[in-house]
Each structure stands twice: as structure tokens, then as C-alpha cells.
Motif scaffolding. Structure first.
Motif, PDB file in Angstrom:
ATOM      1  N   ALA A  46       0.842  -1.208   0.000  1.00 30.63           N
ATOM      2  CA  ALA A  46       0.000   0.000   0.000  1.00 30.63           C
ATOM      3  C   ALA A  46       0.874   1.255   0.000  1.00 30.63           C
ATOM      4  N   LYS A  47       1.963   1.198   0.744  1.00 36.31           N
ATOM      5  CA  LYS A  47       2.863   2.372   0.782  1.00 36.31           C
ATOM      6  C   LYS A  47       3.474   2.605  -0.593  1.00 36.31           C
ATOM      7  N   GLU A  48       3.779   1.536  -1.296  1.00 33.46           N
ATOM      8  CA  GLU A  48       4.342   1.654  -2.658  1.00 33.46           C
ATOM      9  C   GLU A  48       3.303   2.289  -3.596  1.00 33.46           C
ATOM     10  N   THR A  49       2.052   1.802  -3.514  1.00 31.46           N
ATOM     11  CA  THR A  49       0.983   2.396  -4.338  1.00 31.46           C
ATOM     12  C   THR A  49       0.837   3.884  -4.002  1.00 31.46           C
ATOM     13  N   PHE A  50       0.848   4.163  -2.702  1.00 26.38           N
ATOM     14  CA  PHE A  50       0.644   5.537  -2.234  1.00 26.38           C
ATOM     15  C   PHE A  50       1.750   6.467  -2.758  1.00 26.38           C
ATOM     16  N   LYS A  51       2.968   5.936  -2.793  1.00 26.72           N
ATOM     17  CA  LYS A  51       4.104   6.711  -3.315  1.00 26.72           C
ATOM     18  C   LYS A  51       3.845   7.091  -4.787  1.00 26.72           C
TER      19      LYS A  51
END
Ligand code: NAI
Length: 253
Positions: A46-51
Motif C-alpha cells: 500500500a505504501k508503494e501504491t501511495f508513493k
């Protein structure tokens, strides 16, 4: 791919830590939408998507087990509060969980398949409805080609659950039309995501690509583009419909 009418829309994507949900979150961020990047077991994804989202627009990270009524209500209300409403709901979270035959499957597995793929859509949609009503928003549910075909070995109950997604999409479309809310679904065929890394062998993936008329497996981006179309004003008179994204592997008149 740019849909100008989507600029500024508030888009909640469930299961956005990987695969189709992640691709949809990024594609909508390219339209300058505010994105709710929902996740469950994989905060790193999710953090990767958010980035990626933050490179284009803005949004927030949201946690919930979509089978859980309380967690879903809190997650949806948190998104609506921080975004200032909800315009588009993408009910993407779902899973095959495991391959189990009708002969040997446990009752727990049966309940879990329907909770993960059907109850989840009911809970998220019910919680989002007051906000979608205010904004004449729209909903895209992710079903599966398995809902038409009965699926491959060990995916019978998953297929049944995805058939329910397709049927409930039509029922929701009828019920919510009076609020100006459109409801459609996208039915992916064989899409190369974590889903098949887990549930199919490399050999099977290659065989499926070879017998697919367009000669390859789908990508998460292929599916995200169909979601974008249905959520945009270009689909303004389309409701209760589905788009099959399967390279021609399953066609019906
Ligand atoms: P994926 O495994 O990358 O994504 C599934 C997402 O659902 C994950 O983000 C996961 O965290 C979330 N999820 C699962 N159970 C959850 C729960 N209890 N609470 C909250 N979130 C939960 O796989 P993919 O391929 O991107 O799948 C997305 C959707 O597309 C699913 O609904 C799947 O059933 C559907 N689909 C996928 C196909 C494929 O070939 N990859 C074919 C047909 C349908």
C-alpha cells in the motif's frame, strides 16, 4: 490515458496494495483524483501504491478487513471525512483464498470465500452510500470471468461468489438509479498479478496466454482502464453492465 471529467473526484479503491487495485489507484491519480488507498495484510504494498499516487495527486492510506462491519464503517467514514465526500467507489478487494473442491472444502472456507468477495461489497457499499448519494457518484465492482464459466479446478465457490457480484451489480444499479448513482462491473479474465503468482503455475500461465485469442495474459493496467471508462462521464448512460477484460478468452452474444 486522461479523462478530464474525473479531475478532483474522490475515489476509494479497496485492495489497492497490489495488482488491479494498485493499478486503478495510480491511473485515477493520473486524472488528478484524491485516492483512498485501502489495504489489509500488506502495508508495504500500500505504501508503494501511495508513493506512486503522490507523484500525480493526493490521497490517504486506509486499513480494514473488508469482511468486518465495524472496520469497514470506520474506514469508509475516515475516507469521506478526509476527502470531503466520495464520488467513486471501486470494490476491488477479493480473493480465491485457496483452491478447494466441493467434495473436500471446509465450511469455514465456504463462508470465508463469500465473506471476502460478496459480504465485503455489501458492507463497503452500504457504508459509502450516504456519501455517494450526495455526489451522484458511481460504483465499479470487480467480478470475474469465473462467475460466467464456473472457473477452473478448485475455484467453484469463488466462481459462485463472483457470479453473485455480477448479479448484485445489476440489483444495485436498479436500486440506486433513483439517486443518480451508476453501478457497473468489470470481469477480468486471466490477469498476471499476485493472484496467479499464488494460485497458478508458470506453465499454466503460459498455456492460458497461448490459447487466449489476443495471445497474452492480461495486465492490471488493462483492467484499470476499463474501470476508468465505467467511472467516467464517457459511460454516463451505462449502468448495470459489465465489461469483460479477458483478451477474447470467453465471449458471449
Ligand atoms: P491481488 O491479490 O493482488 O489483490 C487482491 C486485493 O484484495 C489485495 O490488495 C488484498 O489485500 C485484498 N483483500 C483480500 N482479502 C481482503 C480482506 N479480507 N480485507 C481487505 N482486503 C482484502 O489480486 P488481483 O488480481 O489484483 O485481484 C483484484 C480483484 O480482481 C479481486 O477481487 C480478484 O478476485 C479479481 N480477479 C482477479 C483475476 C486475476 O486473474 N488476477 C481474475 C478475475 C478476478
Amino acid at each position: 490515458m486522461i479523462c478530464g471529467d474525473l479531475k478532483g473526484r474522490k475515489v476509494l479503491v479497496t485492495g489497492a496494495s497490489s495488482g488491479i487495485g494498485s493499478a486503478a489507484a495510480v491511473l485515477f491519480s493520473e486524472q488528478d483524483c484524491f485516492i483512498g488507498v485501502h489495504y489489509f495484510r500488506t502495508p508495504e504494498g500500500a505504501k508503494e501504491t501511495f508513493k506512486q499516487v503522490k507523484k500525480n495527486s493526493d490521497g490517504i492510506l486506509l486499513y480494514a478487513d473488508v469482511r468486518d462491519e465495524k472496520q469497514v464503517e470506520e474506514m469508509v467514514n475516515q475516507f469521506a471525512k478526509e476527502a470531503g465526500g466520495i464520488d467513486i467507489l471501486i470494490n476491488n478487494a477479493g480473493s480465491l483464498i485457496d483452491r478447494q473442491s466441493f467434495e473436500k472444502a471446509t465450511l469455514d472456507y465456504h463462508e470465508n470465500i463469500y465473506a471476502t468477495n460478496v459480504r465485503s461489497i455489501f458492507l463497503v457499499t452500504r457504508a459509502a452510500l450516504p456519501y455517494l448519494k450526495k455526489n451522484k457518484g458511481n460504483i465499479v465492482n470487480i467480478g470475474s470471468v469465473a462467475g460466467h464459466t464456473g472457473g477452473a479446478s478448485g475455484s467453484g465457490m469463488y466462481s459462485g461468489a463472483k457470479a453473485a457480484v455480477a448479479t448484485e451489480t445489476m440489483s444495485m444499479a436498479k436500486e440506486f438509479a433513483k439517486y443518480g448513482i451508476r453501478v457497473n462491473s468489470v470481469l477480468p479474465g486471466f490477469i498476471d498479478t499476485r493472484f496467479h503468482e499464488r494460485f497458478s503455475t508458470a506453465r499454466h500461465r503460459k498455456e492460458v496466454a497461448e490459447r487466449t485469442p489476443l495471445g497474452r495474459n492480461g495486465t492490471a493496467e488493462d483492467v484499470a482502464k476499463a474501470i476508468l471508462f465505467l467511472a467516467s462521464d464517457a459511460a454516463g448512460f451505462i449502468t448495470g453492465e459489465y465489461i469483460a477484460v479477458n483478451g477474447g478468452s470467453y465471449m458471449r452474444a
